[in-house]
Design a protein around this motif. Structure first.
Motif, PDB file in Angstrom:
ATOM      1  N   PHE A 139       0.861  -1.184   0.000  1.00  0.00           N
ATOM      2  CA  PHE A 139       0.000   0.000   0.000  1.00  0.00           C
ATOM      3  C   PHE A 139       0.892   1.228   0.000  1.00  0.00           C
ATOM      4  N   GLY A 140       0.280   2.394  -0.096  1.00  0.00           N
ATOM      5  CA  GLY A 140       1.088   3.594  -0.209  1.00  0.00           C
ATOM      6  C   GLY A 140       1.706   3.682  -1.598  1.00  0.00           C
ATOM      7  N   ALA A 141       2.931   4.174  -1.674  1.00  0.00           N
ATOM      8  CA  ALA A 141       3.595   4.395  -2.965  1.00  0.00           C
ATOM      9  C   ALA A 141       4.230   3.119  -3.511  1.00  0.00           C
ATOM     10  N   ILE A 142       4.388   3.064  -4.825  1.00  0.00           N
ATOM     11  CA  ILE A 142       5.180   2.010  -5.471  1.00  0.00           C
ATOM     12  C   ILE A 142       6.633   2.487  -5.411  1.00  0.00           C
ATOM     13  N   ALA A 143       7.420   1.851  -4.559  1.00  0.00           N
ATOM     14  CA  ALA A 143       8.790   2.333  -4.351  1.00  0.00           C
ATOM     15  C   ALA A 143       9.639   1.251  -3.699  1.00  0.00           C
ATOM     16  N   LYS A 144      10.942   1.488  -3.705  1.00  0.00           N
ATOM     17  CA  LYS A 144      11.895   0.632  -2.987  1.00  0.00           C
ATOM     18  C   LYS A 144      12.730   1.516  -2.080  1.00  0.00           C
ATOM     19  N   VAL A 145      12.731   1.199  -0.794  1.00  0.00           N
ATOM     20  CA  VAL A 145      13.474   2.005   0.173  1.00  0.00           C
ATOM     21  C   VAL A 145      14.289   1.089   1.080  1.00  0.00           C
TER      22      VAL A 145
END
Length: 359
Positions: free
Chosen positions: A19-25
């Protein structure tokens, strides 16, 4: 459906829904055991550089209201929950947790066993990790390799990345002036001072001694903030000068650690930190126990301080230091959060103690 995966540096993998943003952190993976207050935690600058896991099973059920923000935007790198409520119901809700994190580029993962994750972090200590949300597929083997070489955010001067960029003044007609050294201050610290009719001058963490004194303060408060306190070298040097001038000084959380380092003491990293709303702290003088809100991964070694200092509070669970005070000078600090937000307000009287020290 958006998918997500959390990979820790020890190679463990946690798959769930995204959920939230499509990202890699990437960041330091930590846990908070509070039952409420997720908007406050998400916007707390002390979580900067961290992937936050909430142990309470249902998050997002009362939506998001800017009324409870501790900074203008989310400060976490990623969010980990057991169940994320997509349809909140509350009179103050402005948007869903999912939409809020999406707007701010922060990925989240739900549907994992947060209890098992927390037990792993308690046993092995907090670890670095990678959180990725995706729609089709990801290379899990590559993520495992990347997780072995994640840069530790605590190696950076995180305070310099979250401190205010400009000087701000609150309650200009207040009775007394307190200069607030902003190391990543929570808004409720300012609110607690203003409601006591104090003029607050909020300055960047690297503000020099001469500039601070130009405001003719009655006292100086060192705020909470993220990371290793030893990285805040400029603030430590300035606090030393403030003490040399016998200026009343009050530290909260990271501010407690900075004051201790300025006094010649030492700090160290805790195995998994204190991040909750029910930490019991014993006041040394009275033996009274207070339930406190906490968010820190480092602690003060009280034995490293000179005999001119004494412990003020001690954690009833692990006996770590929760505050110090000088025996004869107007210098005090606490490791917990007297401003709460979220959590119990039992120790808000600490602000009144500081105002008394300033007289």
């Amino acid at each position: 459906m958006t998918r997500a995966v959390l990979v820790l540096e020890d190679g463990s993998v946690w798959k769930g829904k995204g959920f939230g943003a499509i990202a890699k952190v990437s960041g330091e993976v930590v846990f908070n055991t509070g039952m409420v207050g997720y908007p406050e935690s998400i916007t707390d600058p002390s979580y900067y550089g961290q992937i936050l896991c909430q142990t309470y099973p249902l998050i997002g059920n009362y939506g998001v209201s800017s009324k409870w923000f501790e900074s203008p935007k989310p400060m976490i790198k990623g969010y980990v929950v057991s169940e994320m409520c997509a349809t909140p119901s509350h009179a103050t809700s402005e948007k869903t947790l999912d939409l809020w994190l999406k707007e701010n580029g922060i990925p989240g993962i739900s549907g994992i066993d947060t209890r098992a994750l927390t037990k792993r972090l308690r046993i092995k200590g907090v670890m670095l990790g990678i959180l990725q949300t995706y729609e089709k597929k990801t290379d899990l083997d590559l993520l495992k390799e990347e997780a072995k070489n994640i840069p530790d955010p605590n190696e950076r001067d995180l305070v310099s990345e979250v401190t205010t960029k400009e000087i701000k003044t609150y309650n200009k007609k207040g009775d007394k002036t307190i200069v607030l050294i902003d190391c990543g201050v929570k808004e409720n610290i300012i609110r607690c001072l203003v409601k006591r009719n104090v003029k607050v001058v909020r300055v960047p963490a690297d503000t020099d001694f001469k500039k601070i004194m130009s405001f003719s303060p009655s006292g100086v408060l060192i705020s909470n903030g993220p990371g290793d306190p030893k990285k805040s070298e400029k603030a430590i040097r300035v606090v030393k000068k403030l003490m040399d001038s016998e200026m009343p000084v009050f530290g909260i959380c990271l501010g407690n650690q900075i004051l201790s380092l300025a006094a010649g003491g030492d700090t160290y990293k805790l195995k998994f930190g204190h991040r909750s709303q029910n930490q019991p702290c014993i006041e040394e003088k009275t033996g009274r126990c207070y339930i406190t809100s906490q968010n820190h991964g480092f602690a003060v070694a009280p034995e490293s301080l000179s005999k001119e200092w004494k412990p003020w509070f001690t954690n009833a669970n692990d006996r770590t230091n929760e505050g110090i005070m000088h025996r004869s000078k107007p210098w005090i600090s606490v490791q917990f959060h007297p401003e709460a937000s979220p959590g119990p307000v039992d120790t808000e009287f600490i602000f009144d103690v500081f105002l008394g020290v300033m007289k």
